[in-house]
Design a protein around this motif. Sequence first.
Motif, PDB file in Angstrom:
ATOM      1  N   PRO A 430       0.811  -1.203  -0.091  1.00  0.00           N
ATOM      2  CA  PRO A 430       0.010   0.110  -0.137  1.00  0.00           C
ATOM      3  C   PRO A 430       0.858   1.217   0.069  1.00  0.00           C
ATOM      4  CG  PRO A 430      -0.031  -1.125   2.094  1.00  0.00           C
ATOM      5  CD  PRO A 430       0.709  -1.991   1.269  1.00  0.00           C
ATOM      6  N   SER A 431       0.297   2.292  -0.634  1.00  0.00           N
ATOM      7  CA  SER A 431       0.773   3.781  -0.499  1.00  0.00           C
ATOM      8  C   SER A 431       0.118   4.431   0.624  1.00  0.00           C
ATOM      9  CB  SER A 431       0.754   4.219  -1.884  1.00  0.00           C
ATOM     10  OG  SER A 431       1.432   3.608  -2.842  1.00  0.00           O
ATOM     11  N   ASP A 432       0.909   5.230   1.150  1.00  0.00           N
ATOM     12  CA  ASP A 432       0.153   6.054   2.225  1.00  0.00           C
ATOM     13  C   ASP A 432       0.998   7.282   2.729  1.00  0.00           C
ATOM     14  OD1 ASP A 432      -0.684   6.671   5.156  1.00  0.00           O
ATOM     15  OD2 ASP A 432      -1.948   5.149   4.528  1.00  0.00           O
ATOM     16  N   ILE A 433       0.348   8.378   3.019  1.00  0.00           N
ATOM     17  CA  ILE A 433       0.967   9.626   3.312  1.00  0.00           C
ATOM     18  C   ILE A 433       2.000   9.486   4.685  1.00  0.00           C
ATOM     19  CG2 ILE A 433      -0.632  11.212   2.098  1.00  0.00           C
ATOM     20  CD1 ILE A 433      -1.940  11.730   4.764  1.00  0.00           C
ATOM     21  N   THR A 434       1.507   8.592   5.417  1.00  0.00           N
ATOM     22  CA  THR A 434       2.301   8.402   6.728  1.00  0.00           C
ATOM     23  C   THR A 434       3.714   8.128   6.421  1.00  0.00           C
ATOM     24  OG1 THR A 434       1.557   5.898   6.797  1.00  0.00           O
ATOM     25  CG2 THR A 434       0.369   7.534   8.275  1.00  0.00           C
ATOM     26  N   GLY A 435       4.077   7.440   5.172  1.00  0.00           N
ATOM     27  CA  GLY A 435       5.457   7.337   4.825  1.00  0.00           C
ATOM     28  C   GLY A 435       6.182   8.761   4.873  1.00  0.00           C
ATOM     29  N   TYR A 436       5.654   9.652   4.265  1.00  0.00           N
ATOM     30  CA  TYR A 436       6.235  11.082   4.204  1.00  0.00           C
ATOM     31  C   TYR A 436       6.262  11.652   5.814  1.00  0.00           C
ATOM     32  CZ  TYR A 436       5.635  11.116  -1.095  1.00  0.00           C
ATOM     33  OH  TYR A 436       5.708  10.388  -2.124  1.00  0.00           O
ATOM     34  N   ILE A 437       5.142  11.520   6.235  1.00  0.00           N
ATOM     35  CA  ILE A 437       5.332  12.015   7.864  1.00  0.00           C
ATOM     36  C   ILE A 437       6.391  11.427   8.446  1.00  0.00           C
ATOM     37  CG2 ILE A 437       4.273  12.335   9.936  1.00  0.00           C
ATOM     38  CD1 ILE A 437       1.335  12.074   8.239  1.00  0.00           C
ATOM     39  N   ARG A 438       6.373   9.987   8.574  1.00  0.00           N
ATOM     40  CA  ARG A 438       7.506   9.383   9.207  1.00  0.00           C
ATOM     41  C   ARG A 438       8.860   9.824   8.865  1.00  0.00           C
ATOM     42  NH1 ARG A 438       7.230   3.345   8.113  1.00  0.00           N
ATOM     43  NH2 ARG A 438       7.820   4.126   6.117  1.00  0.00           N
ATOM     44  N   ALA A 439       9.027   9.750   7.587  1.00  0.00           N
ATOM     45  CA  ALA A 439      10.418   9.874   7.085  1.00  0.00           C
ATOM     46  C   ALA A 439      10.862  11.545   7.388  1.00  0.00           C
ATOM     47  CB  ALA A 439      10.367  10.024   5.486  1.00  0.00           C
ATOM     48  N   LEU A 440      10.262  12.442   7.373  1.00  0.00           N
ATOM     49  CA  LEU A 440      10.517  13.852   7.431  1.00  0.00           C
ATOM     50  C   LEU A 440      10.642  14.153   8.974  1.00  0.00           C
ATOM     51  CD1 LEU A 440       7.847  15.714   4.963  1.00  0.00           C
ATOM     52  CD2 LEU A 440      10.114  15.380   4.887  1.00  0.00           C
ATOM     53  N   LYS A 441       9.824  13.366   9.646  1.00  0.00           N
ATOM     54  CA  LYS A 441       9.997  13.487  11.280  1.00  0.00           C
ATOM     55  C   LYS A 441      11.280  12.937  11.867  1.00  0.00           C
ATOM     56  CE  LYS A 441       5.369  13.799  13.292  1.00  0.00           C
ATOM     57  NZ  LYS A 441       4.466  13.274  14.177  1.00  0.00           N
TER      58      LYS A 441
END
Length: 1111
Positions: A430-441
């Motif tokens: 799956p693709s999910d915006i949480t991937g970006y949130i986790r990486a940027l944090k």
Amino acid sequence: MAELGEEHVGASPSGAGRKVFVSVPKDEACGDLRLENAVSNGDCGAQEPLGLGSPKPDSPGVETDSSSAVGLDPKSELPRRSSIIKDGSRQRRERKKTVSFSSMPAEKKISSASDCINAMVEGSELKKVRSNSRVYHRYFLLEADMQSLRWEPSKKESEKAKIDVKSIKEVRTGKNTDIFRANGVYDQISEDCAFSIIYGENYESLDLVANSADVANIWVTGLRYMISYGKHTLDMIESNQDNLRSSWLSDIFSAADVNGNKQISLTAATELIKSVNPGVKNVKVELKFKEFHKAKEKIGGDVTKEEFIEVFHDLCTRPEIYFLLVQFSSNKEFLDTKDLMRFLEAEQGMVEVSEDTSLEVIRKYEPSKEGQIRGWLSLDGFTSYLMSPECHIFDPEQKKVCQDMTQPLSHYYINSSHNTYLIEDQFRGPSDITGYIRALKMGCRCVELDVWDGPDNEPVIYTGHTMTSQIVFRSVIDVINRYAFVASEFPLILCLENHCSIKQQKVMFQHLKKILGDKIHTDSPKMDQNYLPSPADLKGKILMKGKKLAPNCTSAEGDVTDEDEGAEMSQRMNGDEGEQQNVAPAKRFQLSKDLSDLVTLCKSVLFKDFQAAFQNQKYWEFCSFSETFASRCATDHPGDFVNYNKKFLARVYPSPMRIDSSNMNPQDFWKCGCQIVAMNYQTPGLMMDLNIGWFRQNGNCGYVLRPAIMREEVSYFSANTKDSVPGVSPQLLHIKIISGLNFPKPKGSGAKGDVVDPYVYVEIHGIPADCAEQRTKTVNQNGDNPIFDESFEFQINLPELAMVRFVVLDDDFIGDEFIGQYTIPFECLQTGFRHVPLQSLTGELLPHAWLFVHVAITNRRGGGKPHKRGLSVRKAKRCREYVTMRLLVIKAVDEVFKTAMQPLREATDLRENMQTAIVPFKELCGLPAMANLMQCILALSTRLLGIDDNPLLLFNVNDQYPTMEPQGLLPEMLKKVFSSYDVMIQTSRALIENADGVYERILQTQKTAMEFHENLPTLAAKEGLKGRKLVRAVESFTWNITILKGQADLLKHAKNEAQENLKQIQIAAITSNLYKGRGAGVAGERSKPRRSLEAIPEKVTVEDDLLSEEN
């Protein structure tokens, strides 16, 4: 529970009914010395015992006479009882079984001098080491009157096989006597199990090896206590029964006893212990109380104050910290302000320490009111301090941005994510915006957006040609806008892989402009520059990485080549195993000019080869390398790859065969200088640990400055070097794994219960020459406070790129044996005694789980090891090696480099002469080569006092070069010390006074040679050099420049080290009150040596005052 057989070392042959405090598990005995390449001392995995372990009758160098060597049981290879005890007056009794520390609820931990001396009276089997590799098993014990130490059996008469305690001058830890150094089995003896008793007017040494570090610590601690107090030993033991701890625990117990019943409920007592030691398990506390009640046949569950104190003592005492406290304590029960000062300066590497500094620590961490008032740090306060953030292994300076952020962008490693939108595998996940949130944090500064046409004219993000799910482009940009600069203010790179139609590209542009606005960097690159702007110049900016139209394109759209990693993966899955940089044939697509104009400093271009790149690539052009192609470049063209990355950004993405989202080793590409190594953040494990650990430095801002040798325009470095790096001084890292605390059971190990059998791996990751690993022994059935006490040494050839990883594993669990890990850059290590927080497989902190370690690094404050101990200076004299210049076969240039030969030799001599002089001085001080000079002077201070406590030698600290001045006739031992010290000072003086002149001559040669750099190809052509000869000439030029700069830097560093050494000598002399011009009235108190590594003279001061006050 690990139990020993009847004949195991550590139990007493006499004294039935007495409690045995020494505990040595069978698989922990580090006296049984064995060889195994991957496992350091103490491990019992090897099958063949060597030398000290259990010498065979026909072993060379081992006497077999029944009166001089220990008899062996043919089955167990353990000493027969009859061969240990010859004295008929002593009653023979059955040996007690012994267990490991913390293995059973009923065992008592060593936490006082009384415990140590009781254990010494019980006796221990130790190995007595003599010259010429002779080793004897002997049973050592302290006589009940505590006046002498004796051993059995012996050829000597019983009265001669002993040493009077009052004749003992000092007790040394480790292998730090001439007998140890000259012994043929030196390398097989554990440093942590060895100690020496120096006695008599001629400073003879009795060199011993215990079966475990625990036993060695007990003997060292007990003997030092007895030397310190002499005939007052028993009085001091009776007057110091954990006074500070008892008063503190009484206070908190009374506060909990709100009804004044002098007892509290079991639940309240458990919670009270948990409040001061949150890592201990409730079940274990309750079980301990119930055992005490059962032993006393007590009815009812309430707990008295005495029971509470005893349970706390058993559960919350850490023997390893008690032993450490005793090393530095002048009274052996607590640290006063002067003791703590010495610990902070000599071991922890703190500077500008005063008694006020010590008082501040005591007031902050000492739990007892009495300790705070008197300025004393108890065992519990010392434990609290060592577990505080001040003593964490990670350097607090690195928790904020501390590196130069004004270098070009290409000079930094950049924290990067691959296919950031995916949270599972690469093909169906799956693709999910949480991937970006986790990486940027987490501080990621480069994220990926793979954009395709979506429904309702809204672009979507997913991996093309796969079954991954889709997320709306606009929602991702919203998330990026919110989190882009939460963890870091430095620039964020958006890798835009654009596959949209012109119509949806316009929608993309609108979303980018509307949501990100002025954050997008739109300034065109400056044509008069040769390098990218710095992270400091681009703070708060978002850089778009993608395709760009030609500058002369005036239409609203244009034709460019396509980038499609998804197609490459799809082709690989269909069976094509080619290794070309671009597997899929280059396709072309239409690009909107609006989107093209958003790309400024990160224009995507196709990499062809290094020569073409050096000639044609612009500094703002950006190449992506597949993992496979980058690996081939690193192998075939390591030097070119490093040079390419000095100017251009290079991104490496995982092989399309990594369908499971596994990660490549980022170190494989960092060593080539690749700035952007894209990682699958969703996949935990070693590779992600390395990435997270690496970018933890520099304030976790996502940018780490690369090593200088990878940034300088003219420098030589090969990514695959398996030797020392030219121009870089190797450092020796010395790590001692002391103990662990509160290890959880591995996930999924429910069938095993709470029992763990932990061991620790220490791994070094870096360039190939640095990669190494060592492991400790396994501690059976103890996850609460396992004691390892094992030391390892690693040579680090490129410290700026090295990482240290601690991994704790369960030896007895089938399957997932991982317990915890911590990964830290070498440059972030704090030296001294440190706690290491453990993290789970997914990176979360494990509650209350720690490793306790000691770290020393060559030429660092707080310790260092300048040469391998196994190669004693006296045994391995080698010809001095001098660096050389390579010939270019270009006469004019070669003549310039020849002028550097003499200053390079002088620089080497100045450095080596000083280092060579320091080694024997440290040996005479009885310390290992890893000790610093402050520790040496403080350790030596006991020997500088005469019978009347007046010093035999004083330091003239007013001189720039502090000299030793005899105060009368010196004994032979001090004459050697005086002579060695004088040589050390003279070589240091020569280095300090001549370094600047030699340094300038080396730099002048470098400057003159660099004038030929631009015209080197022309000069080579005149000499007829072309092809490979030309390449070799250029490489030789780069090598020589690197050597010149490196040797100049080493000389400058050596001068700074020499000045630091002199400063340490002055501080130690003043601290010990052994300086010329000292106040006569303070000699008695200030000159009292209170060192961790030496004996303490018989003197009672603070305790006398305390006793008189109490009376």
